[in-house]
Design a protein around this motif. Structure first.
Motif, PDB file in Angstrom:
ATOM      1  N   TYR A  79     -24.750   3.789 -13.074  1.00  0.00           N
ATOM      2  CA  TYR A  79     -24.188   5.078 -12.643  1.00  0.00           C
ATOM      3  C   TYR A  79     -25.022   6.250 -13.155  1.00  0.00           C
ATOM      4  N   ILE A  80     -25.573   6.096 -14.344  1.00  0.00           N
ATOM      5  CA  ILE A  80     -26.458   7.141 -14.867  1.00  0.00           C
ATOM      6  C   ILE A  80     -27.681   7.253 -13.966  1.00  0.00           C
ATOM      7  N   MET A 115     -26.714   8.928 -10.663  1.00  0.00           N
ATOM      8  CA  MET A 115     -26.493  10.362 -10.814  1.00  0.00           C
ATOM      9  C   MET A 115     -27.817  11.108 -10.957  1.00  0.00           C
ATOM     10  N   LEU A 174     -28.790  15.128 -18.334  1.00  0.00           N
ATOM     11  CA  LEU A 174     -27.377  14.816 -18.159  1.00  0.00           C
ATOM     12  C   LEU A 174     -26.657  15.003 -19.483  1.00  0.00           C
ATOM     13  N   GLU A 190     -22.419  14.088 -21.305  1.00  0.00           N
ATOM     14  CA  GLU A 190     -21.202  13.296 -21.117  1.00  0.00           C
ATOM     15  C   GLU A 190     -20.278  13.918 -20.071  1.00  0.00           C
ATOM     16  N   ARG A 237     -20.930  15.928 -17.525  1.00  0.00           N
ATOM     17  CA  ARG A 237     -21.503  15.763 -16.184  1.00  0.00           C
ATOM     18  C   ARG A 237     -21.277  14.332 -15.699  1.00  0.00           C
ATOM     19  N   LEU A 238     -21.527  13.374 -16.570  1.00  0.00           N
ATOM     20  CA  LEU A 238     -21.353  11.967 -16.224  1.00  0.00           C
ATOM     21  C   LEU A 238     -19.876  11.641 -15.980  1.00  0.00           C
ATOM     22  N   GLU A 239     -18.988  12.193 -16.785  1.00  0.00           N
ATOM     23  CA  GLU A 239     -17.554  11.975 -16.595  1.00  0.00           C
ATOM     24  C   GLU A 239     -17.101  12.447 -15.216  1.00  0.00           C
ATOM     25  N   TYR A 295     -18.874  12.784 -12.519  1.00  0.00           N
ATOM     26  CA  TYR A 295     -19.435  11.898 -11.507  1.00  0.00           C
ATOM     27  C   TYR A 295     -18.641  10.589 -11.437  1.00  0.00           C
ATOM     28  N   LEU A 305     -18.951   5.675 -22.928  1.00  0.00           N
ATOM     29  CA  LEU A 305     -19.963   6.635 -22.486  1.00  0.00           C
ATOM     30  C   LEU A 305     -20.868   7.035 -23.633  1.00  0.00           C
TER      31      LEU A 305
END
Length: 137
Positions: free
Chosen positions: A4-5, A8, A82, A84, A86-88, A90, A103
């Motif tokens: 997923y990283i 993104m 990126l 945390e 931003r990743l959350e 997404y 994460l």
């Protein structure tokens, strides 16, 4: 999580590339003072809307469904960055279950492996020389 990283970061690169092509009048990529407040871009037939906020842009894929969110809320001109939050956003838009601990552990592991480099208290940047480590782990 690494998958997923990678997704993104690839999306961020595509969004920035198409944004720059569609809005060549934007020159201030630090504060985005000359950026439209809202707009849309097309990436390979996908409709993405964006809205400006703070020092970044939030992109929302409207077509095809489901909606996806890529919120480049800072470091806008650097799509390999990126954090945390931003990743959350997404992951939530993809309905991917996660825990904040997982994460954090994943980002720390990628930093220790030199795939990511911590550039501030919250932000990480992809080490492009180590991209293979993100793609295949």
């Amino acid at each position: 999580m690494k998958k997923y990283i990678n997704e993104m970061i690839q999306l961020q690169n595509s969004l920035l590339t198409v944004f720059k092509r569609n809005y060549p009048e934007v020159k201030d990529y630090n504060l985005l003072l000359d950026c439209p407040r809202r707009g849309e871009i097309d990436i390979h037939g996908q409709e993405w809307l964006f809205k400006k906020h703070g020092k970044g842009l939030e992109f929302i894929r409207k077509k095809p469904l489901p909606e996806l969110v890529v919120n480049m809320h800072n470091y806008f001109s650097e799509p390999n960055v990126l954090d945390e939050w931003r990743l959350e956003q997404y992951l939530e838009s993809k309905s991917v279950p996660y825990s904040k601990i997982d994460l954090s552990n994943c980002l720390n592991e990628l930093t220790l492996a030199s795939i990511l480099k911590k550039i501030s208290e919250q932000q990480y940047k992809l080490n492009e020389e180590r991209l293979q480590g993100l793609n295949y782990q």
